[in-house]
Enzyme design. Structure first.
Site, mmCIF file in Angstrom:
data_model
loop_
_atom_site.group_PDB
_atom_site.id
_atom_site.type_symbol
_atom_site.label_atom_id
_atom_site.label_comp_id
_atom_site.label_asym_id
_atom_site.label_seq_id
_atom_site.Cartn_x
_atom_site.Cartn_y
_atom_site.Cartn_z
ATOM 1 N N ASN A 119 0.922 -1.182 -0.071
ATOM 2 C CA ASN A 119 0.195 -0.200 0.029
ATOM 3 C C ASN A 119 1.013 1.281 -0.084
ATOM 4 O OD1 ASN A 119 -2.290 1.735 0.506
ATOM 5 N ND2 ASN A 119 -1.579 1.830 2.670
ATOM 6 N N HIS A 134 0.875 4.998 1.283
ATOM 7 C CA HIS A 134 0.172 5.774 2.472
ATOM 8 C C HIS A 134 0.883 7.141 2.523
ATOM 9 C CE1 HIS A 134 -2.028 6.478 5.831
ATOM 10 N NE2 HIS A 134 -1.244 7.085 6.505
ATOM 11 N N SER A 193 4.563 6.859 2.298
ATOM 12 C CA SER A 193 5.264 5.465 2.798
ATOM 13 C C SER A 193 4.816 4.499 1.940
ATOM 14 C CB SER A 193 5.101 5.190 3.982
ATOM 15 O OG SER A 193 5.587 6.217 5.154
ATOM 16 N N ASP A 245 -2.266 0.182 8.157
ATOM 17 C CA ASP A 245 -1.284 1.235 7.974
ATOM 18 C C ASP A 245 -0.130 0.834 8.850
ATOM 19 O OD1 ASP A 245 -3.507 3.849 7.250
ATOM 20 O OD2 ASP A 245 -2.718 2.451 6.028
HETATM 21 N N1 LIG Z 1 -6.153 -4.299 6.596
HETATM 22 C C1 LIG Z 1 -5.585 -3.229 5.786
HETATM 23 N N2 LIG Z 1 -6.437 -2.833 5.074
HETATM 24 C C2 LIG Z 1 -5.712 -1.747 4.304
HETATM 25 C C3 LIG Z 1 -4.440 -1.100 4.819
HETATM 26 C C4 LIG Z 1 -3.792 -1.901 5.654
HETATM 27 O O1 LIG Z 1 -2.477 -1.391 5.866
HETATM 28 N N3 LIG Z 1 -4.630 -3.049 6.137
HETATM 29 N N4 LIG Z 1 -4.036 -0.013 3.838
HETATM 30 C C5 LIG Z 1 -5.204 0.775 3.437
HETATM 31 C C6 LIG Z 1 -4.932 2.087 2.772
HETATM 32 N N5 LIG Z 1 -5.429 3.215 3.729
HETATM 33 C C7 LIG Z 1 -4.382 4.118 3.923
HETATM 34 O O2 LIG Z 1 -3.218 4.196 3.421
HETATM 35 C C8 LIG Z 1 -6.573 3.286 4.222
HETATM 36 C C9 LIG Z 1 -7.775 3.051 3.615
HETATM 37 C C10 LIG Z 1 -9.126 3.037 4.074
HETATM 38 C C11 LIG Z 1 -9.180 3.587 5.359
HETATM 39 C C12 LIG Z 1 -10.685 3.547 6.104
HETATM 40 O O3 LIG Z 1 -10.926 4.202 7.105
HETATM 41 N N6 LIG Z 1 -11.731 3.401 5.086
HETATM 42 C C13 LIG Z 1 -13.129 3.185 5.694
HETATM 43 C C14 LIG Z 1 -13.862 4.150 4.620
HETATM 44 C C15 LIG Z 1 -13.567 5.126 4.391
HETATM 45 C C16 LIG Z 1 -14.269 6.052 3.049
HETATM 46 O O4 LIG Z 1 -14.876 5.067 2.479
HETATM 47 O O5 LIG Z 1 -13.939 7.122 2.753
HETATM 48 C C17 LIG Z 1 -13.618 1.879 5.808
HETATM 49 O O6 LIG Z 1 -13.151 0.898 5.231
HETATM 50 O O7 LIG Z 1 -14.616 1.658 6.744
HETATM 51 C C18 LIG Z 1 -8.109 3.924 6.135
HETATM 52 C C19 LIG Z 1 -6.908 3.966 5.525
HETATM 53 C C20 LIG Z 1 -5.998 -0.038 2.398
HETATM 54 N N7 LIG Z 1 -6.774 -1.068 3.415
HETATM 55 N N1 LIG Z 2 -5.477 5.593 2.921
HETATM 56 C C1 LIG Z 2 -4.936 5.463 1.605
HETATM 57 C C2 LIG Z 2 -4.561 6.735 0.914
HETATM 58 O O1 LIG Z 2 -5.216 7.840 1.328
HETATM 59 N N2 LIG Z 2 -4.153 6.794 -0.132
HETATM 60 C C3 LIG Z 2 -3.554 7.891 -0.766
HETATM 61 O O2 LIG Z 2 -4.777 8.316 -1.862
HETATM 62 C C4 LIG Z 2 -4.208 8.992 -3.070
HETATM 63 C C5 LIG Z 2 -4.548 8.380 -4.115
HETATM 64 O O3 LIG Z 2 -4.195 9.021 -5.127
HETATM 65 P P1 LIG Z 2 -4.542 8.507 -6.787
HETATM 66 O O4 LIG Z 2 -5.607 7.565 -6.840
HETATM 67 O O5 LIG Z 2 -4.380 9.361 -7.360
HETATM 68 O O6 LIG Z 2 -3.338 7.485 -6.850
HETATM 69 C C6 LIG Z 2 -2.724 9.053 -2.638
HETATM 70 O O7 LIG Z 2 -2.337 10.149 -2.041
HETATM 71 C C7 LIG Z 2 -2.523 8.049 -1.793
HETATM 72 O O8 LIG Z 2 -1.337 7.998 -1.165
#
Ligand SMILES: Nc1nc2c(c(=O)[nH]1)N[C@@H](CN(C=O)c1ccc(C(=O)N[C@@H](CCC(=O)O)C(=O)O)cc1)CN2
Ligand SMILES: NCC(=O)N[C@@H]1O[C@H](COP(=O)([O-])[O-])[C@@H](O)[C@H]1O
Length: 221
Positions: A106, A108, A135, A144
């Protein structure tokens, strides 16, 4: 390396991957793009590139686990070597993660372990951070919280708001993700014994992307 991309949004990281492949800078093939949002522009980018693009709607499934079971069955069907969450905005359930640990990364938008979750740029501003960044990490059950592979630092500038900071970070995410995928495709970075290995040794600290978009190991204390 066969890549499956999970994306919920505009897909600029996907485009960066496709452009690097087209320039011969990344020895990989994107074999599918998958989303939780039918209208995700990332799906349009995939279709325009002749790549399989599929989405499922979470509201049509009884649970997060059920949704993931169906979505990842679509992902598994393209037989990826690596799954890349590139702006994928859903927490992935434990069974789906467990079956793919070490094969899913992922990107982030923060210098983990700082500012996990969402709204990371506002978190950084609220915390008065002078340096922010992005990252790339392996995905584990802890949101994360997986082992960090690479990072890029981005300065917070006077007058920044979340939007201006996010844009500055995003421009550095693209070379970070491509450089990280290049090392993974080349086998120099690997998931071994539940951790990140670089050139055959456990990685003590994330590799840092320098101004020349090279990944460098910084001396650890
Ligand atoms: N089990 C894991 N799943 C995901 C990870 C991880 O490390 N472990 N990374 C994420 C990506 N991410 C941040 O980088 C991230 C994605 C989603 C959420 C979140 O709170 N989502 C909510 C819905 C939010 C919305 O719809 O706007 C949810 O799923 O209920 C936080 C961080 C990818 N998945
Ligand atoms: N928690 C996950 C998260 O926030 N990811 C972030 O969403 C954007 C995606 O942009 P993109 O759709 O243009 O690649 C990027 O900034 C990525 O780091």
């Amino acid at each position: 390396m066969r890549l499956a991309i999970l994306a919920s949004g505009r897909g600029s990281n996907l485009l960066a991957i496709l452009e690097a492949i087209a320039r011969g800078e990344l020895d990989a093939t994107v074999v599918g793009v998958f989303s939780d949002r039918r209208a995700a522009p990332a799906l349009v980018h995939a279709r325009n590139a002749g790549i399989r693009a599929q989405s499922l709607a979470p509201r049509e499934f009884a649970s997060r686990t059920d949704f993931d079971e169906h979505l990842f069955s679509l992902v598994d069907a393209v037989q990826p070597d690596l799954i890349v969450c590139a702006g994928y905005m859903r927490l992935i359930s434990d069974p789906a993660v467990a079956a793919r640990t070490g094969r899913m990364i992922n990107i982030h938008p923060s210098l983990l372990p700082e500012f996990k979750g969402l709204r990371t740029h506002q978190q950084a501003l609220d915390a008065g951070a002078s340096v922010h960044g992005a990252s790339v990490h392996f995905v584990t059950s802890e949101l994360d919280g997986g082992p960090v592979i690479t990072q890029v630092r981005v300065p917070v500038e006077r007058g920044d708001d979340a939007a201006t900071l996010a844009e500055r970070v995003l421009q550095r995410e693209h070379p970070l993700l491509v450089a990280t995928l290049r090392e993974l495709a080349g086998g120099r970075i690997a998931w071994i014994d539940h951790g990140v290995h670089f050139n055959g040794h456990p990685l003590a600290a994330p590799l840092q992307l320098d101004a020349g978009n090279r990944l460098v190991q910084e001396p650890t204390a």
